[in-house]
Motif scaffolding. Structure first.
Motif, short mmCIF file in Angstrom:
data_model
loop_
_atom_site.label_atom_id
_atom_site.label_comp_id
_atom_site.label_asym_id
_atom_site.label_seq_id
_atom_site.Cartn_x
_atom_site.Cartn_y
_atom_site.Cartn_z
N GLY A 200 6.49 7.57 -0.26
CA GLY A 200 5.58 8.23 -1.19
C GLY A 200 5.31 7.37 -2.41
O GLY A 200 5.49 6.15 -2.40
N GLY A 201 4.87 8.03 -3.48
CA GLY A 201 4.51 7.30 -4.70
C GLY A 201 5.66 6.48 -5.24
O GLY A 201 6.76 7.00 -5.45
N CYS A 202 5.40 5.21 -5.47
CA CYS A 202 6.44 4.32 -6.01
C CYS A 202 5.95 3.59 -7.26
O CYS A 202 6.72 2.87 -7.90
N VAL A 203 4.68 3.78 -7.61
CA VAL A 203 4.11 3.22 -8.83
C VAL A 203 3.37 4.35 -9.53
O VAL A 203 2.49 4.98 -8.95
N TYR A 204 3.76 4.63 -10.78
CA TYR A 204 3.16 5.73 -11.54
C TYR A 204 2.37 5.17 -12.71
O TYR A 204 2.91 4.41 -13.53
N ASP A 205 1.10 5.53 -12.76
CA ASP A 205 0.20 5.03 -13.81
C ASP A 205 0.28 3.51 -13.92
O ASP A 205 0.25 2.94 -15.01
N GLY A 206 0.39 2.86 -12.76
CA GLY A 206 0.39 1.41 -12.71
C GLY A 206 1.73 0.75 -12.91
O GLY A 206 1.86 -0.46 -12.70
N ILE A 207 2.75 1.51 -13.30
CA ILE A 207 4.08 0.96 -13.59
C ILE A 207 5.04 1.32 -12.45
O ILE A 207 5.23 2.50 -12.14
N PRO A 208 5.66 0.32 -11.81
CA PRO A 208 6.61 0.62 -10.73
C PRO A 208 7.76 1.49 -11.21
O PRO A 208 8.22 1.37 -12.36
N LEU A 209 8.23 2.38 -10.34
CA LEU A 209 9.41 3.17 -10.66
C LEU A 209 10.63 2.26 -10.77
O LEU A 209 10.63 1.13 -10.28
N ASP A 210 11.66 2.75 -11.41
CA ASP A 210 12.89 1.98 -11.57
C ASP A 210 13.40 1.53 -10.20
O ASP A 210 13.50 2.34 -9.27
N GLY A 211 13.72 0.26 -10.08
CA GLY A 211 14.23 -0.29 -8.83
C GLY A 211 13.15 -0.83 -7.92
O GLY A 211 13.46 -1.54 -6.95
N VAL A 212 11.90 -0.49 -8.20
CA VAL A 212 10.78 -0.94 -7.37
C VAL A 212 10.17 -2.20 -7.98
O VAL A 212 9.98 -2.29 -9.19
N ASP A 213 9.88 -3.17 -7.14
CA ASP A 213 9.22 -4.40 -7.58
C ASP A 213 7.87 -4.52 -6.87
O ASP A 213 7.71 -4.09 -5.72
N VAL A 214 6.93 -5.15 -7.54
CA VAL A 214 5.60 -5.39 -6.99
C VAL A 214 5.27 -6.86 -7.15
O VAL A 214 5.59 -7.47 -8.18
N ARG A 215 4.64 -7.43 -6.15
CA ARG A 215 4.14 -8.80 -6.24
C ARG A 215 2.79 -8.87 -5.52
O ARG A 215 2.46 -7.99 -4.71
N ILE A 216 2.04 -9.90 -5.84
CA ILE A 216 0.75 -10.13 -5.18
C ILE A 216 0.85 -11.45 -4.42
O ILE A 216 1.16 -12.49 -4.99
N VAL A 217 0.62 -11.39 -3.12
CA VAL A 217 0.66 -12.58 -2.27
C VAL A 217 -0.69 -12.71 -1.57
O VAL A 217 -1.10 -11.83 -0.81
N ASP A 218 -1.39 -13.81 -1.87
CA ASP A 218 -2.72 -14.03 -1.30
C ASP A 218 -3.62 -12.82 -1.51
O ASP A 218 -4.39 -12.42 -0.63
N GLY A 219 -3.52 -12.23 -2.70
CA GLY A 219 -4.36 -11.10 -3.05
C GLY A 219 -3.89 -9.76 -2.57
O GLY A 219 -4.47 -8.72 -2.92
#
Length: 386
Positions: A200-219
């Protein structure tokens, strides 16, 4: 771990199954999908959710109890803990997580009875008032944009929404005009981003939840953290393609979404929801976001069709009616101008198709496959009539 099928349309049955699968010793429960799922699943599995297949191949997503509880606890850490109201289909991950959050908080969830209607939502919301130690217990709910709009269109719905500490809205992009309407009447809307594969939702208002990481790979937006699913049940090849490990051994889920991340995530659309019009790549998600800023198009859906001249084009499907004596929808020039100014001439929609209502999946999301088929049939008939 034994896997038992549960009626995904029965909220109370799903709740009972989750109580055993998440808080007890099992069995794991299967929601939706085919009848040929295995009878046993790996230890620790709590739920197998079959994705809606609204834009692709349905997949049986296996989620562990640790992933579900990690998501619920991270949500509580971000927006607070309290009582939850289920207004979504219980067989999809967003509905599942409403129930899990309530269970983890030790509260019995309220449930909207029957089909979603303003009156049933208001009745369920009014039943939630409670206190603990003299303090009112905060209430929360989760909606899709179409439900939010329905409630905002009714004064009773607005009053009910205003009583919630937060209203999570996800499942699809939230039109800015709709978010502004909610804000104007004092409703705290939290935009959520996630999928079955991220519990389910793991990013709220654009900010990842605690413990969640986001990266962009080739867009492409990729997500890691304790909320990730174990994979697709019985489909190791698809699991390996969607869940990858980096050089440090960290496991990432490839969302298939395009976006940017500079500490705040901006999703720009599906990487595969692209047409080639006159040799130019056009993101239909971007077209749709622009169209939805116009009055009367807040729920519009943009779908692809074949085009003899340009190869591919798009059609806007919206609720309403075109005058019988008007060969072209009167709003089309304005829609084409706005999209053309923002994205260029190749992105301009070919036509507007008006329908009495937009078909939806049981999750509340637009049924894009049905809308695409409808638009293609309409376009073929329009071509034959020229």
């Amino acid at each position: 771990m034994r896997l038992e099928r549960v009626d995904a349309t029965d909220a109370r049955a799903v709740l009972r199954g989750l109580r055993s699968a998440v808080l007890g010793a099992g069995p794991a429960i299967a929601l939706g999908g085919e009848d040929d799922l295995p009878r046993d699943v790996p230890a620790g599995t709590a739920v197998v959710v079959t994705t809606s297949g609204s834009s692709g191949y349905p997949k049986a997503v296996a989620l562990s109890r640790s992933a579900l509880t990690a998501s619920a606890m991270a949500t509580a850490a971000r927006i607070g803990s309290g009582s939850w109201l289920l207004a979504l289909a219980p067989g999809y991950i967003a509905g599942v997580q409403v129930l899990v959050r309530a269970l983890v908080a030790g509260n019995e969830p309220a449930v909207v009875a029957g089909l979603f209607r303003t009156a049933s939502f208001v009745a369920a919301a009014s039943s939630m008032a409670s206190s603990r130690g003299g303090e009112r217990v905060p209430t929360f709910t989760s909606l899709v944009p179409a439900q939010l709009q329905t409630l905002l269109d009714d004064p009773a719905g607005c009053r009910a929404l205003a009583g919630f500490a937060a209203v999570l809205v996800g499942g699809q992009a939230l039109p800015p005009a709709l978010a502004a309407r909610a804000d104007e009447v004092g409703i705290r809307v939290v935009r959520t981003y996630g999928s079955s594969e991220t519990a389910g939702g793991c990013v709220y208002d654009g900010i990842p939840l605690d413990g969640v990481d986001v990266r962009i790979v080739d867009g492409e937006v990729q997500v890691s953290g304790p909320t990730l699913a174990d994979g697709y049940l019985g489909d190791p090849a698809r699991t390996a393609a969607a869940f990858v490990r980096d050089e440090a051994g960290v496991r990432w889920y490839r969302t298939g979404d395009a976006g940017r991340f500079d500490g705040r995530l901006t999703v720009t659309g599906r990487r595969d929801n692209v047409i080639v019009s006159g040799g130019v790549n056009v993101s239909l998600d971007r077209v749709e976001r622009i169209v939805r800023t116009l009055p009367g198009f807040v729920d519009a859906v943009v779908v692809p069709v074949a085009d003899e001249r340009w190869g591919e084009a798009s059609i806007v499907v919206a609720v309403g009616a075109t005058s019988s004596d008007a060969p072209v929808d009167a709003d089309l020039p304005g829609v084409r101008d706005l999209v053309g100014d923002e994205l260029g001439a190749p992105a301009r929609p070919r036509a507007i198709l008006r329908v009495p209502r937009l078909p939806t999946l049981s999750s509340g999301k637009p049924d894009r496959a049905a809308l695409t088929a409808l638009a293609r049939t309409w376009a073929e008939r329009a071509g034959d009539s020229r």
